[in-house]
Design an enzyme around this catalytic site. Structure first.
Site, PDB file in Angstrom:
ATOM      1  N   ASP A 156     102.515  74.184  68.516  1.00 14.73           N
ATOM      2  CA  ASP A 156     101.955  75.442  68.008  1.00 14.73           C
ATOM      3  C   ASP A 156     101.912  75.376  66.476  1.00 14.73           C
ATOM      4  OD1 ASP A 156     101.049  78.088  68.177  1.00 14.73           O
ATOM      5  OD2 ASP A 156     103.084  78.926  68.141  1.00 14.73           O
ATOM      6  N   HIS A 164     101.311  87.644  63.790  1.00 15.83           N
ATOM      7  CA  HIS A 164     102.524  87.241  64.515  1.00 15.83           C
ATOM      8  C   HIS A 164     103.608  88.303  64.365  1.00 15.83           C
ATOM      9  CE1 HIS A 164     101.049  82.887  63.938  1.00 15.83           C
ATOM     10  NE2 HIS A 164     100.877  83.216  65.182  1.00 15.83           N
ATOM     11  N   SER A 214      99.457  87.642  70.320  1.00 10.69           N
ATOM     12  CA  SER A 214      99.009  88.476  71.442  1.00 10.69           C
ATOM     13  C   SER A 214     100.130  89.130  72.231  1.00 10.69           C
ATOM     14  CB  SER A 214      98.124  87.642  72.369  1.00 10.69           C
ATOM     15  OG  SER A 214      96.901  87.400  71.721  1.00 10.69           O
ATOM     16  N   SER A 215     101.292  89.257  71.631  1.00 10.92           N
ATOM     17  CA  SER A 215     102.332  90.028  72.312  1.00 10.92           C
ATOM     18  C   SER A 215     101.912  91.489  72.359  1.00 10.92           C
ATOM     19  CB  SER A 215     103.678  89.879  71.586  1.00 10.92           C
ATOM     20  OG  SER A 215     104.295  88.670  71.988  1.00 10.92           O
ATOM     21  N   ASN A 273      98.538  83.420  73.255  1.00 11.21           N
ATOM     22  CA  ASN A 273      99.856  83.059  72.727  1.00 11.21           C
ATOM     23  C   ASN A 273     100.815  84.249  72.723  1.00 11.21           C
ATOM     24  OD1 ASN A 273      98.664  80.615  72.194  1.00 11.21           O
ATOM     25  ND2 ASN A 273      99.394  80.499  70.088  1.00 11.21           N
ATOM     26  N   THR A 277     106.708  86.892  70.770  1.00  4.70           N
ATOM     27  CA  THR A 277     107.504  88.078  70.427  1.00  4.70           C
ATOM     28  C   THR A 277     108.000  88.856  71.649  1.00  4.70           C
ATOM     29  OG1 THR A 277     106.428  88.269  68.289  1.00  4.70           O
ATOM     30  CG2 THR A 277     107.407  90.279  69.171  1.00  4.70           C
TER      31      THR A 277
END
Ligand code: G3H
Ligand code: 13P
Ligand code: ZN
Length: 341
Positions: free
Chosen positions: A83, A189, A225-226, A266, A269
Site C-alpha cells: 500500500d 486517510h 474508504s472507511s 481500501n 481505519t
C-alpha cells in the site's frame, strides 16, 4: 494455493460487477481476522501492508504469516499488496520479497507528502510497471492527491485542485500501463474525513463517474474508504476514549462507485476503531486482566466482524471459488503478449 496476482482478482471482480475490499495489516491477529472473514463469507482477499507496516513488523515476519495464511486457507484466492509505495525502490523491494501486487504512489514525492509533477508520476510508475509485469505482479498507480475538500486541501483555488483530473487520468493510464488506478475524489486517510455526512460538495462521486466514463476498462481504486461507523466510535468513547464527532464514506456511496468501475476499496481505519474499542472494553471492564490473549482475541473478533460485513457490502462474498488462480508466470506471459485487458 500460492499468493495470487491482484490483477486476476480485479478482472474477476469486473466480470462479476463487484468490489474487493483491501484491508491493511501490521500483525498476525489482523491477518487472521481477514482470513477468517474471507472463509466465513467465501470471499477473495486482498491483504495490504504500508511502508509503516513493513517497518513495524520487520516485513519478513509479515510475509511468512501470509504464507501461513495461504496454507491454512487454501480455498481463498489471496493477494499480498504493497500500500502506498513511495518510490521505485520500495516497490522493487516488495516485489523481491514476494508481494504479488504493489502500489506506486507517484502522486507524491518519495517523502510521501509533497505533491509531485505528472511527469515524475508517469516516469516512476512506468518503471515499476516494467519490473512488476515481467514477473506477473500487479501495479496500482495514483493520479490526483488524496485529501478532504472542506479542510482546505488545495486551498488557494477552489479546494478541488488536488482531485483527479479525468483527462489526466486517461493519459496516465495510457502512458504507464497500470492495472488499477487510485483516484482522488475528496476522501482522506484516517478517522477525520468529513465534519458532517458527506454531500456531493465534499465527496465528488460525479468526478468518479466521469473518470469511469472515460476509462471504462480500468479498475478504479477508492482510498480512504472507511465508513467510520458511529457505533464503533461510541464503543471507544464509552470506554474512556476521546474521539471527536466525525463522518466517513457512506457504504451506499462506495456501492455507487462499485457500479461505476470501482474494484478495490481500501479500508484500514474501521478495523483500527474496532480493535481499539474491543481492547478498551476489556481494560475498562476487567482491569485485573493481564494476559494479552484476553484482549487480543476480542480485538481480532471485532475486526473479523467489520471485514466480513464489508466483504458482503462490497459484493465479493460468495466469489472465492469462482475461478482457478493463474500463476504469476502465466500472468507475466499475458503481459508480454499485451493481453492486459
Ligand atoms: O495509507 C494508509 C493506511 O491506513 C496505512 O497507514 O501508514 O499508518 O500504516 P499507516
Ligand atoms: P482509511 O483510513 O479510510 O481506512 O483508508 C485506508 C487507505 O486508504 C489505505 O491505503
Ligand atoms: Zn490509501
Amino acid at each position: 494455493m500460492p499468493l495470487v496476482s491482484m490483477r486476476q482478482l480485479l478482472d474477476e471482480a469486473a466480470k462479476g460487477a463487484y468490489g474487493v475490499g483491501a484491508f491493511n495489516v501490521n500483525n498476525m491477529e489482523q491477518i487472521q481476522a481477514i482470513m477468517e472473514a474471507a472463509r466465513e463469507t467465501k470471499s477473495p482477499a486482498i491483504v495490504q501492508a504500508s511502508r509503516g507496516a513493513r517497518s513495524y513488523s520487520q516485513d519478513r515476519f509479515l510475509y511468512h504469516l501470509m504464507l501461513a495464511a495461504t496454507e491454512l486457507y487454501p480455498e481463498i484466492p489471496t493477494v499480498l499488496h504493497l500500500d502506498h509505495g513511495n518510490s521505485v525502490e520500495t516497490c522493487k523491494s516488495a516485489i523481491g520479497m514476494g508481494f504479488t501486487s504493489v502500489m506506486m504512489d507517484g502522486s507524491l514525492m518519495p517523502d510521501g507528502k509533497t505533491p509531485s509533477t505528472f511527469e515524475y508520476n508517469v516516469k516512476a510508475t512506468r518503471e515499476v510497471v516494467e519490473t512488476a509485469h515481467s514477473k506477473g505482479i500487479t501495479v496500482e498507480g495514483e493520479i490526483g492527491c488524496l485529501g478532504g475538500i472542506e479542510d482546505g486541501h488545495g486551498a488557494g483555488l477552489d479546494g478541488l485542485s488536488h482531485l483527479t483530473d479525468p483527462e489526466q487520468a486517461v493519459e496516465f493510464v495510457r502512458e504507464t500501463g497500470v492495472d488499477a488506478l487510485a483516484i482522488a475524489i475528496g476522501t482522506s486517510h484516517g478517522a477525520y474525513k468529513f465534519t458532517s455526512k458527506p454531500t456531493g460538495e465534499t465527496l465528488k462521486m460525479d468526478r468518479l463517474l466521469e473518470i469511469h466514463r472515460r476509462l471504462p476498462n480500468t479498475h478504479l481504486v477508492m482510498h480512504g474508504s472507511s465508513s467510520v461507523p458511529k457505533d464503533l466510535q461510541d464503543i471507544i468513547n464509552q470506554y474512556g476514549g476521546k474521539l471527536k464527532p466525525t463522518w466517513g464514506v457512506p457504504i451506499e456511496e462506495i456501492q455507487l462507485g462499485i457500479k461505476n468501475g470501482v474494484r478495490k476499496i481500501n479500508v484500514d481505519t474501521d478495523n483500527r476503531l474496532a480493535i481499539t474499542g474491543a481492547i478498551r472494553k476489556v481494560f475498562w471492564e476487567k482491569p485485573e486482566e493481564f494476559d494479552p490473549r484476553s484482549y487480543l482475541k476480542p480485538a481480532r473478533d471485532a475486526m473479523k466482524k467489520v471485514v466480513a460485513q464489508r466483504m458482503t457490502q462490497f459484493g465479493q462474498a460468495g466469489h472465492a471459488g469462482d475461478y482457478a488462480p493463474i500463476s504469476l508466470e502465466a500472468m507475466a506471459k499475458r503481459y508480454q503478449q499485451h493481453l492486459t485487458a
